[in-house]
Scaffold this motif. Structure first.
Motif, PDB file in Angstrom:
ATOM      1  N   ASP A 139       0.813  -1.218   0.000  1.00 12.60           N
ATOM      2  CA  ASP A 139       0.000   0.000   0.000  1.00 12.60           C
ATOM      3  C   ASP A 139       0.847   1.267   0.000  1.00 12.60           C
ATOM      4  O   ASP A 139       0.324   2.372   0.155  1.00 12.60           O
ATOM      5  CB  ASP A 139      -0.942   0.014   1.203  1.00 12.60           C
ATOM      6  CG  ASP A 139      -0.217  -0.005   2.540  1.00 12.60           C
ATOM      7  OD1 ASP A 139       1.035  -0.080   2.545  1.00 12.60           O
ATOM      8  OD2 ASP A 139      -0.891   0.057   3.589  1.00 12.60           O
ATOM      9  N   TYR A 196      -2.203  -1.483  -3.642  1.00 13.22           N
ATOM     10  CA  TYR A 196      -3.320  -2.010  -2.857  1.00 13.22           C
ATOM     11  C   TYR A 196      -4.653  -1.432  -3.352  1.00 13.22           C
ATOM     12  O   TYR A 196      -5.635  -2.167  -3.540  1.00 13.22           O
ATOM     13  CB  TYR A 196      -3.125  -1.676  -1.375  1.00 13.22           C
ATOM     14  CG  TYR A 196      -4.336  -1.981  -0.527  1.00 13.22           C
ATOM     15  CD1 TYR A 196      -4.675  -3.298  -0.209  1.00 13.22           C
ATOM     16  CD2 TYR A 196      -5.161  -0.948  -0.061  1.00 13.22           C
ATOM     17  CE1 TYR A 196      -5.794  -3.583   0.559  1.00 13.22           C
ATOM     18  CE2 TYR A 196      -6.272  -1.225   0.701  1.00 13.22           C
ATOM     19  CZ  TYR A 196      -6.592  -2.540   1.017  1.00 13.22           C
ATOM     20  OH  TYR A 196      -7.701  -2.821   1.765  1.00 13.22           O
ATOM     21  N   LYS A 197      -4.698  -0.111  -3.573  1.00 15.45           N
ATOM     22  CA  LYS A 197      -5.922   0.516  -4.065  1.00 15.45           C
ATOM     23  C   LYS A 197      -6.269   0.003  -5.460  1.00 15.45           C
ATOM     24  O   LYS A 197      -7.449  -0.201  -5.776  1.00 15.45           O
ATOM     25  CB  LYS A 197      -5.746   2.046  -4.078  1.00 15.45           C
ATOM     26  CG  LYS A 197      -6.998   2.812  -4.500  1.00 15.45           C
ATOM     27  CD  LYS A 197      -8.162   2.571  -3.561  1.00 15.45           C
ATOM     28  CE  LYS A 197      -9.380   3.388  -3.960  1.00 15.45           C
ATOM     29  NZ  LYS A 197     -10.558   3.094  -3.117  1.00 15.45           N
ATOM     30  N   ASP A 252      -7.877  -3.333  -5.044  1.00 24.83           N
ATOM     31  CA  ASP A 252      -9.220  -3.156  -4.493  1.00 24.83           C
ATOM     32  C   ASP A 252     -10.205  -2.739  -5.579  1.00 24.83           C
ATOM     33  O   ASP A 252     -11.330  -3.254  -5.649  1.00 24.83           O
ATOM     34  CB  ASP A 252      -9.162  -2.103  -3.382  1.00 24.83           C
ATOM     35  CG  ASP A 252     -10.512  -1.919  -2.701  1.00 24.83           C
ATOM     36  OD1 ASP A 252     -11.001  -2.882  -2.083  1.00 24.83           O
ATOM     37  OD2 ASP A 252     -11.084  -0.808  -2.796  1.00 24.83           O
ATOM     38  N   ALA A 293     -10.973  -5.715  -7.851  1.00 22.67           N
ATOM     39  CA  ALA A 293     -11.914  -6.643  -7.207  1.00 22.67           C
ATOM     40  C   ALA A 293     -13.353  -6.140  -7.297  1.00 22.67           C
ATOM     41  O   ALA A 293     -14.276  -6.887  -7.668  1.00 22.67           O
ATOM     42  CB  ALA A 293     -11.515  -6.843  -5.747  1.00 22.67           C
ATOM     43  N   LYS A 294     -13.564  -4.872  -6.978  1.00 18.82           N
ATOM     44  CA  LYS A 294     -14.913  -4.312  -7.005  1.00 18.82           C
ATOM     45  C   LYS A 294     -15.467  -4.268  -8.430  1.00 18.82           C
ATOM     46  O   LYS A 294     -16.660  -4.514  -8.640  1.00 18.82           O
ATOM     47  CB  LYS A 294     -14.897  -2.910  -6.396  1.00 18.82           C
ATOM     48  CG  LYS A 294     -14.638  -2.910  -4.890  1.00 18.82           C
ATOM     49  CD  LYS A 294     -14.514  -1.489  -4.344  1.00 18.82           C
ATOM     50  CE  LYS A 294     -14.261  -1.494  -2.846  1.00 18.82           C
ATOM     51  NZ  LYS A 294     -14.019  -0.119  -2.318  1.00 18.82           N
ATOM     52  N   ASP A 331     -14.304 -10.707  -4.231  1.00 22.41           N
ATOM     53  CA  ASP A 331     -14.303 -10.417  -2.799  1.00 22.41           C
ATOM     54  C   ASP A 331     -13.059  -9.619  -2.404  1.00 22.41           C
ATOM     55  O   ASP A 331     -11.976 -10.172  -2.241  1.00 22.41           O
ATOM     56  CB  ASP A 331     -14.354 -11.738  -2.022  1.00 22.41           C
ATOM     57  CG  ASP A 331     -14.523 -11.530  -0.525  1.00 22.41           C
ATOM     58  OD1 ASP A 331     -14.566 -10.362  -0.082  1.00 22.41           O
ATOM     59  OD2 ASP A 331     -14.595 -12.542   0.204  1.00 22.41           O
ATOM     60  N   ASN A 332     -13.234  -8.305  -2.230  1.00 26.14           N
ATOM     61  CA  ASN A 332     -12.088  -7.462  -1.889  1.00 26.14           C
ATOM     62  C   ASN A 332     -11.644  -7.626  -0.436  1.00 26.14           C
ATOM     63  O   ASN A 332     -10.575  -7.152  -0.053  1.00 26.14           O
ATOM     64  CB  ASN A 332     -12.376  -5.992  -2.201  1.00 26.14           C
ATOM     65  CG  ASN A 332     -13.445  -5.405  -1.305  1.00 26.14           C
ATOM     66  OD1 ASN A 332     -14.375  -6.098  -0.899  1.00 26.14           O
ATOM     67  ND2 ASN A 332     -13.332  -4.119  -1.012  1.00 26.14           N
ATOM     68  N   SER A 333     -12.450  -8.319   0.381  1.00 24.93           N
ATOM     69  CA  SER A 333     -12.032  -8.570   1.762  1.00 24.93           C
ATOM     70  C   SER A 333     -10.869  -9.563   1.825  1.00 24.93           C
ATOM     71  O   SER A 333     -10.221  -9.694   2.876  1.00 24.93           O
ATOM     72  CB  SER A 333     -13.208  -9.100   2.592  1.00 24.93           C
ATOM     73  OG  SER A 333     -13.564 -10.416   2.196  1.00 24.93           O
ATOM     74  N   ILE A 340      -8.220  -9.114   0.185  1.00 23.05           N
ATOM     75  CA  ILE A 340      -7.005  -8.323  -0.073  1.00 23.05           C
ATOM     76  C   ILE A 340      -6.577  -7.613   1.203  1.00 23.05           C
ATOM     77  O   ILE A 340      -7.363  -6.869   1.800  1.00 23.05           O
ATOM     78  CB  ILE A 340      -7.250  -7.275  -1.178  1.00 23.05           C
ATOM     79  CG1 ILE A 340      -7.870  -7.916  -2.415  1.00 23.05           C
ATOM     80  CG2 ILE A 340      -5.941  -6.580  -1.541  1.00 23.05           C
ATOM     81  CD1 ILE A 340      -8.348  -6.913  -3.453  1.00 23.05           C
ATOM     82  N   SER A 341      -5.351  -7.837   1.615  1.00 24.86           N
ATOM     83  CA  SER A 341      -4.817  -7.188   2.813  1.00 24.86           C
ATOM     84  C   SER A 341      -3.683  -6.251   2.439  1.00 24.86           C
ATOM     85  O   SER A 341      -2.823  -6.618   1.626  1.00 24.86           O
ATOM     86  CB  SER A 341      -4.301  -8.232   3.809  1.00 24.86           C
ATOM     87  OG  SER A 341      -5.328  -9.105   4.197  1.00 24.86           O
TER      88      SER A 341
END
Length: 285
Positions: free
Chosen positions: A183, A222-223, A226, A229-230, A235-237, A239-240
């Protein structure tokens, strides 16, 4: 016009194949030819085969996409990285007198003051960045008509390449596999079709020199993951976020990077697309 492309079966090579004007003959070469694809098997370190293909087809332009791009592997094997990324470029310049288009990278910068303009001073952190900068110097000294385009984080959904952040995110999330994504690495990801269109325009307008091309949206990896995924209802959950330091990669990365495309955009009279515009055009299956 005859265009010879080395490393033609990767992400950008496929986009170029689909976007060059129909009156251009595209001579595709690569170390491995995928099933149902046509081209010539070529390693740019093989001077005999390289000379043979150049003499056979007599291209007007060579677009060099052949490179060792695995940044961590380059750091582990710097001599191999130099052999492919520098000596391979030297071979092309030594055996071909015409115009060469070389694709370079934002990794020639240290990532402290990005996004970078063409006149900013390179300071590569990694073996990969150092070899790509050395290759640029060879290209510049070879022919004043040559063109170097620096890009960063090329992406698309492509079945023929493993070197794709986009593919990795999509395929991991489809399998419900959790992933960690840095990130603190900022850049402007660039759709391979966006880059291929720019290459085509540069050929048509006979552009030479050094230019940057990146799409309009600057964000962290990271963004980016995300948003991917969206966009594709994944499932963006899973992704950490993780810091570059925590990831402990072999090679150092430029953190605050990315490329300012204003100069080339003004020369060509185009506008870099946004990430949303690009993702709206990519079909994932």
């Amino acid at each position: 016009m005859k265009i010879m492309v080395t490393g033609a079966f990767g992400l950008l090579g496929g986009a170029i194949q689909n976007s060059l004007p129909k009156n251009f003959e595209n001579i595709r070469t690569g170390i491995h030819i995928p099933d149902r694809q046509k081209g010539y098997c070529l390693d740019i370190l093989d001077r005999i085969k390289l000379k043979e293909i150049i003499n056979l087809h007599k291209p007007n332009i060579i677009i060099n996409l052949a490179a060792m791009t695995n940044v961590d592997l380059c750091e582990k094997s710097p001599m191999l990285a130099r052999k492919i990324n520098v000596e391979g470029v030297y071979n092309i310049c030594d055996l071909f007198e015409g115009k060469i288009i070389q694709i370079s990278t934002d990794y020639i910068f240290d990532g402290k003051t990005g996004p970078y303009k063409e006149e900013d001073v390179p300071l590569p952190l990694s073996s990969y960045g150092k070899t790509k900068l050395e290759a640029e110097k060879i290209i510049k000294n070879h022919n004043s008509d040559n063109l170097i385009i620096r890009g960063n984080v090329l992406y698309d959904y492509c079945k023929y390449t493993k070197a794709s952040f986009f593919n990795w995110v999509i395929n991991s999330l489809k399998k419900q596999k959790p992933i960690s994504v840095v990130d603190d690495q900022i850049n402007n990801p660039t759709w391979s079709k966006s880059m291929s269109k720019i290459i085509g325009l540069c050929i048509e307008k006979e552009i030479s020199g050094i230019y940057h091309w990146g799409d309009a949206t600057f964000l962290s990896r990271y963004k980016f993951a995300d948003i991917i995924a969206k966009k594709y209802n994944l499932d963006n959950s899973l992704i950490s976020p993780i810091s570059t330091e925590e990831l402990n990669q072999q090679a150092p990365r430029p953190l605050n990077s990315g490329l300012n495309s204003d100069k080339l955009a003004n020369v060509l009279g185009v506008v870099p697309p946004t990430l949303e515009e690009c993702l709206n055009s990519i079909i994932v299956n």
